[in-house]
Scaffold this motif. Structure first.
Motif, mmCIF file in Angstrom:
data_model
loop_
_atom_site.group_PDB
_atom_site.id
_atom_site.type_symbol
_atom_site.label_atom_id
_atom_site.label_comp_id
_atom_site.label_asym_id
_atom_site.label_seq_id
_atom_site.Cartn_x
_atom_site.Cartn_y
_atom_site.Cartn_z
ATOM 1 N N SER A 6 0.820 -1.208 0.000
ATOM 2 C CA SER A 6 0.000 0.000 0.000
ATOM 3 C C SER A 6 0.856 1.261 0.000
ATOM 4 N N GLU A 10 1.125 4.130 -2.879
ATOM 5 C CA GLU A 10 0.983 5.554 -2.555
ATOM 6 C C GLU A 10 2.203 6.348 -2.996
ATOM 7 N N CYS A 13 1.914 6.909 -6.638
ATOM 8 C CA CYS A 13 0.853 7.880 -6.933
ATOM 9 C C CYS A 13 1.245 9.300 -6.540
ATOM 10 N N LYS A 27 -3.536 3.568 -7.895
ATOM 11 C CA LYS A 27 -4.214 3.932 -6.647
ATOM 12 C C LYS A 27 -5.617 3.330 -6.601
ATOM 13 N N ASN A 31 -6.869 0.641 -3.843
ATOM 14 C CA ASN A 31 -8.075 0.813 -3.027
ATOM 15 C C ASN A 31 -9.039 -0.348 -3.218
#
Length: 116
Positions: A6, A10, A13, A27, A31
């Motif tokens: 994760s 991030e 991104c 992203k 999610n």
């Protein structure tokens, strides 16, 4: 998805140097991986954002390619015109009258070419 994956998604991104739509999709799927398929609105919003970016890119790219091909065509036709004029000048040159000419102290040797 693990916390390391994760945070890696991030990090990708949040990279401001990338201007393509890949970070948005990364992203969105990150999610989707954490929350599951229960709420597809986040994925559809990301897909909509990517489609807008794609359309914006096409609005710039298509006229740019059109101008490129137009300018390439015009420059090519100008080069052909210059080549034709130069060829015609050489074909119409009076070689028989130029055999004894002196230009800047040097004698000009002009023989009639085979193609005249």
């Amino acid at each position: 998805m693990t916390p390391e994956e994760s945070s890696a998604a991030e990090a990708v991104c949040s990279n401001k140097k990338r201007t393509d739509a890949a970070p948005v999709m990364i992203k969105a799927f990150a999610n989707l991986g954490t929350s599951g398929i229960g709420d597809p609105s986040g994925l559809s919003a990301a897909i909509g954002e990517v489609l807008i970016a794609t359309a914006s890119g096409l609005l710039i790219a298509i006229p740019a390619f059109g101008m490129f091909y137009l300018l390439r065509s015009r420059s090519s036709s100008a080069m052909h015109y210059i080549q034709n004029v130069t060829r015609d000048l050489f074909r119409k040159m009076p070689y028989e009258h130029m055999s004894g000419l002196h230009i800047s102290g040097e004698e000009l040797y002009a023989a009639t070419p085979n193609w005249v």
